[in-house]
Design a protein around this motif. Structure first.
Motif, PDB file in Angstrom:
ATOM      1  N   GLY A 251       0.812  -1.206   0.000  1.00  0.00           N
ATOM      2  CA  GLY A 251       0.000   0.000   0.000  1.00  0.00           C
ATOM      3  C   GLY A 251       0.841   1.248   0.000  1.00  0.00           C
ATOM      4  O   GLY A 251       1.585   1.527  -0.937  1.00  0.00           O
ATOM      5  N   TRP A 252       0.761   2.012   1.105  1.00  0.00           N
ATOM      6  CA  TRP A 252       1.426   3.313   1.128  1.00  0.00           C
ATOM      7  C   TRP A 252       2.934   3.194   0.978  1.00  0.00           C
ATOM      8  O   TRP A 252       3.567   4.074   0.394  1.00  0.00           O
ATOM      9  N   TYR A 253       3.532   2.103   1.469  1.00  0.00           N
ATOM     10  CA  TYR A 253       4.993   2.029   1.517  1.00  0.00           C
ATOM     11  C   TYR A 253       5.613   1.886   0.126  1.00  0.00           C
ATOM     12  O   TYR A 253       6.602   2.558  -0.189  1.00  0.00           O
ATOM     13  N   LEU A 254       5.090   1.035  -0.713  1.00  0.00           N
ATOM     14  CA  LEU A 254       5.656   0.847  -2.039  1.00  0.00           C
ATOM     15  C   LEU A 254       4.915   1.647  -3.109  1.00  0.00           C
ATOM     16  O   LEU A 254       5.524   2.137  -4.064  1.00  0.00           O
TER      17      LEU A 254
ATOM     18  N   ALA B  70       3.254   4.603  -2.933  1.00  0.00           N
ATOM     19  CA  ALA B  70       3.421   6.059  -2.948  1.00  0.00           C
ATOM     20  C   ALA B  70       4.654   6.501  -3.739  1.00  0.00           C
ATOM     21  O   ALA B  70       4.556   7.357  -4.623  1.00  0.00           O
ATOM     22  N   PRO B  71       5.849   5.947  -3.480  1.00  0.00           N
ATOM     23  CA  PRO B  71       6.998   6.366  -4.294  1.00  0.00           C
ATOM     24  C   PRO B  71       6.874   5.945  -5.752  1.00  0.00           C
ATOM     25  O   PRO B  71       7.288   6.688  -6.650  1.00  0.00           O
ATOM     26  N   TYR B  72       6.305   4.770  -6.000  1.00  0.00           N
ATOM     27  CA  TYR B  72       6.163   4.331  -7.392  1.00  0.00           C
ATOM     28  C   TYR B  72       5.252   5.282  -8.162  1.00  0.00           C
ATOM     29  O   TYR B  72       5.546   5.659  -9.303  1.00  0.00           O
ATOM     30  N   ASP B  73       4.145   5.685  -7.544  1.00  0.00           N
ATOM     31  CA  ASP B  73       3.218   6.598  -8.208  1.00  0.00           C
ATOM     32  C   ASP B  73       3.857   7.961  -8.458  1.00  0.00           C
ATOM     33  O   ASP B  73       3.416   8.708  -9.340  1.00  0.00           O
ATOM     34  N   ALA B  74       4.910   8.289  -7.692  1.00  0.00           N
ATOM     35  CA  ALA B  74       5.622   9.550  -7.892  1.00  0.00           C
ATOM     36  C   ALA B  74       6.756   9.422  -8.904  1.00  0.00           C
ATOM     37  O   ALA B  74       7.514  10.377  -9.107  1.00  0.00           O
TER      38      ALA B  74
ATOM     39  N   VAL C 130      13.542   2.922  -7.834  1.00  0.00           N
ATOM     40  CA  VAL C 130      14.483   2.202  -6.974  1.00  0.00           C
ATOM     41  C   VAL C 130      14.130   2.510  -5.529  1.00  0.00           C
ATOM     42  O   VAL C 130      13.951   3.677  -5.166  1.00  0.00           O
ATOM     43  N   HIS C 131      14.024   1.465  -4.708  1.00  0.00           N
ATOM     44  CA  HIS C 131      13.591   1.639  -3.325  1.00  0.00           C
ATOM     45  C   HIS C 131      14.557   0.915  -2.395  1.00  0.00           C
ATOM     46  O   HIS C 131      14.868  -0.258  -2.596  1.00  0.00           O
TER      47      HIS C 131
ATOM     48  N   PHE D 187      10.192  -1.807 -11.111  1.00  0.00           N
ATOM     49  CA  PHE D 187      10.412  -1.331  -9.742  1.00  0.00           C
ATOM     50  C   PHE D 187      11.400  -2.256  -9.050  1.00  0.00           C
ATOM     51  O   PHE D 187      11.142  -3.456  -8.881  1.00  0.00           O
ATOM     52  N   LEU D 188      12.537  -1.715  -8.629  1.00  0.00           N
ATOM     53  CA  LEU D 188      13.585  -2.502  -7.984  1.00  0.00           C
ATOM     54  C   LEU D 188      13.599  -2.212  -6.488  1.00  0.00           C
ATOM     55  O   LEU D 188      13.758  -1.061  -6.072  1.00  0.00           O
ATOM     56  N   LEU D 189      13.446  -3.249  -5.690  1.00  0.00           N
ATOM     57  CA  LEU D 189      13.438  -3.123  -4.236  1.00  0.00           C
ATOM     58  C   LEU D 189      14.663  -3.827  -3.669  1.00  0.00           C
ATOM     59  O   LEU D 189      14.929  -4.994  -3.970  1.00  0.00           O
TER      60      LEU D 189
END
Length: 624
Positions: free
Chosen positions: A405-408, A410-414, A418-419, A465-467
């Motif tokens: 949810g918010w953790y992954l 939010a940054p992806y939508d922005a 890379v996380h 998306f790379l985590l």
């Protein structure tokens, strides 16, 4: 990369020769009857089944199951799936497709995470308060109000069992991903009319009462997984001086007094002072990276901007020289008690340290002082501080029970691809577990948890998306202690290697005792690679322009994310005649990273028959 499910095998390679490996047991399809005892079916007479496909039939099985049951099946490596539906649907499927080798009801014991069973049976934990997470399939096109009714039906169905348990928020999912909008600050923010097909519920209580609650929930047809809520481990460990360094081959000074640090040139070339990536303009410019950690001191000169203020999520900035946004804490606390708007790093300065390793660069005379690996990239920072956990957690941070949810998201939508997650949910530890190492005693190996499942699901759905996540600082416990989500299939698990200087020669060949070892519980190699993790210099919280030395696999993870940003820029910018790859997949970036590593010649091979893994049997495949 493949999508993975919570029930996947954790001790073998998969369904091979008639065997299906669940976390809780191995099903021998040649001996176990198809028609196992039925559970208490859901409201529509539905329940969960295991369907095993013949090894010769792989392609199209998942799609056929999704068409038959109306939801994405949970994969159990390598040829089995968990589905939710009516018995007649399963019988019709078996009659119509020759690839169905076996099917059977998912039994209550199959739904119980072995770690949860061990925790609830731990007599040392008497009087403690535990949280468990329940995942249930509630049928297609379910509203939030209907999902809440399901939970209310559970509670009212057996008040004697459920009366002592505290049911928390209900999160509604569709095909494994949260229905938007997001869950923030411990409160569910979802349109009551939103549609989904499964729910996740957290339940709190004492071990004795939760034992009955967990078994009652596992007996329900709609429930498919009951597991402990994750315990996050993310701190600067202070190891006792007498702690054994089981992996070190040679001596050498660990503390290196270099105001600029050494990590930037060790990662780029392994040759002192040589930074070929930076020399070729590969420094993160035009890219952003996400970091979830304890907090960020935005006043530090390494991330501050004299002309621009800090944007707090959901607001973002294209003008701030370092910060895209700071996402407030996911604090599970009462109204007004959270850290919304907090721009400090009050726990231990770790988040500020890692931010510096990623993107740090001084506001004035930037080239003269310490610089992060992706020094011209920008940061999407996620504050995980949670003061309500300070009495029960080593760290006071918590990313929530769900990562997708918010953790992954939010940054992806922005636009971040890379996380860095320099923390993890580690092996289980009894509250009274002591062994002379400050409580760092043997623990049970880390299984495939909710966090691992969340990470694999999200990366599978968002293939660019790379985590990267820390394998943890539990190396002294022996093998199979890789933390979650670093133990996930689609996540890069990063460990630490030592950097030593002896007799004028640098050495990078040793893995310090604290860096957690693989393999994963089902035999996959972790970490994928190791990076500098001893006495790594970076930004100090609470200091205008100071730096500090720290050690840990967490610092190595931040460097790994910085390296990933550089690789991604190399691919997207088409440097040195390379044809530009506008949106490189995460597995391509991972492949380039792993292919760019060098072997560690000083690392001892892990002997899985040796409880502490110290026998010297050649070179274990690790990477610098």
């Amino acid at each position: 990369m493949r999508a993975a499910a919570l029930l996947l095998a954790c001790c073998a390679l998969g369904a091979r020769g008639g065997l299906v490996h669940l976390r809780s047991r191995v099903i021998d399809t040649a001996r176990e009857s198809r028609h196992a005892a039925a559970l208490e079916a859901g409201g529509d007479g539905l329940q969960h089944y295991v369907v095993a496909a013949r090894a010769s039939h792989v392609r199209g099985v998942g799609a056929a199951l999704e068409a038959a049951f109306g939801h994405r099946p949970h994969h159990v490596p390598s040829n089995a799936y968990v589905v939710y539906g009516a018995e007649e649907t399963v019988l019709a499927l078996a009659a119509a497709h020759r690839w169905v080798e076996w099917f059977g009801v998912l039994r209550p014991a199959d739904k119980m995470d072995p770690d949860l069973v061990a925790q609830l049976q731990d007599t040392d934990a008497a009087g403690a308060r535990f949280r468990l997470v329940v995942r249930a399939r509630v049928g297609a096109n379910t509203t939030l109000a209907a999902a809440r009714d399901v939970v209310e039906d559970w509670r009212s169905g057996d008040e004697e069992v459920f009366g002592s348990a505290a049911f928390g928020d209900v999160t509604l999912y569709s095909n494994g991903l949260p229905v938007k909008p997001l869950r923030l600050h411990g409160r569910l923010v979802v349109d009551a009319a939103a549609l989904g097909d499964e729910i996740r519920v957290d339940v709190a209580g004492e071990p004795g009462s939760l034992w009955d609650v967990a078994h009652a929930l596992a007996a329900l047809g709609e429930v498919y997984w009951v597991a402990p809520a994750p315990e996050v481990d993310s701190q600067f460990r202070v190891f006792p001086a007498e702690a054994p360094d089981r992996h070190r081959r040679s001596g050498g000074a660990l503390s290196i007094d270099d105001p600029q640090g050494f990590a930037h040139w060790v990662v780029q070339s392994g040759k002192e002072g040589e930074v070929p990536c930076w020399d070729n303009g590969i420094d993160g410019r035009g890219h952003a990276v996400a970091l979830g950690d304890t907090g960020l001191d935005t006043a530090s000169c390494y991330v501050a901007d004299a002309a621009q203020g800090v944007s707090l999520y959901p607001n973002t900035s294209t003008l701030h020289r370092k910060l895209v946004t700071v996402q407030p804490s996911n604090c599970e606390c009462e109204e007004g008690e959270g850290l919304q708007g907090d721009v400090t790093d009050e726990v231990n300065g770790k988040g500020t340290h890692h931010a510096g390793l990623l993107v740090g660069q001084r506001l004035e005379a930037p080239e003269d002082g310490f610089q992060g690996l992706a020094k011209n990239a920008r940061l999407f920072f996620q504050d995980l501080q949670n003061p309500t956990l300070s009495d029960a957690s080593l760290t006071g941070i918590y990313p929530g029970v769900d990562l997708t949810g918010w953790y992954l998201s939010a940054p992806y939508d922005a636009g971040v691809r890379v996380h860095a997650s320099p923390w993890g949910s580690g092996p289980r530890l009894s509250p009274n577990d002591q062994d002379g190492l400050g409580g760092l005693g043997p623990r049970s190996p880390v299984g495939y948890t909710n966090y691992a499942s969340d990470a694999d699901t999200y990366v599978w759905r968002n293939k660019d998306f790379l985590l990267l996540a820390s394998v943890g600082n539990d190396g002294q416990r022996g093998v199979r202690c890789t933390h979650a989500p670093a133990n996930a299939k689609n996540v890069i698990g990063v460990g630490a290697h030592a950097v030593t200087l002896a007799n004028g020669a640098w050495s990078f060949d040793d893995v310090p005792f604290f860096s957690s070892s693989g393999p994963t519980w089902d035999g996959r190699i972790k970490p994928e690679f190791v990076l500098p993790g001893t006495d790594v210099r970076s930004t100090a919280a609470g200091s205008d322009c100071g730096t500090v030395l720290t050690s840990g696999a967490d610092a190595a993870t931040a460097l790994g994310a910085g390296a990933a940003v550089l690789v991604r820029q190399y691919l997207t910018d088409g440097i040195n005649g390379l044809t530009a790859v506008p949106s490189p997949r995460a597995d391509l970036v991972k492949a380039v990273l792993v292919a760019s590593t060098d072997p560690l010649h000083g690392v001892k091979r892990m002997d899985f028959d040796d409880p502490v893994g110290v026998k010297l049997n050649g070179t274990w495949p690790s990477w610098q």
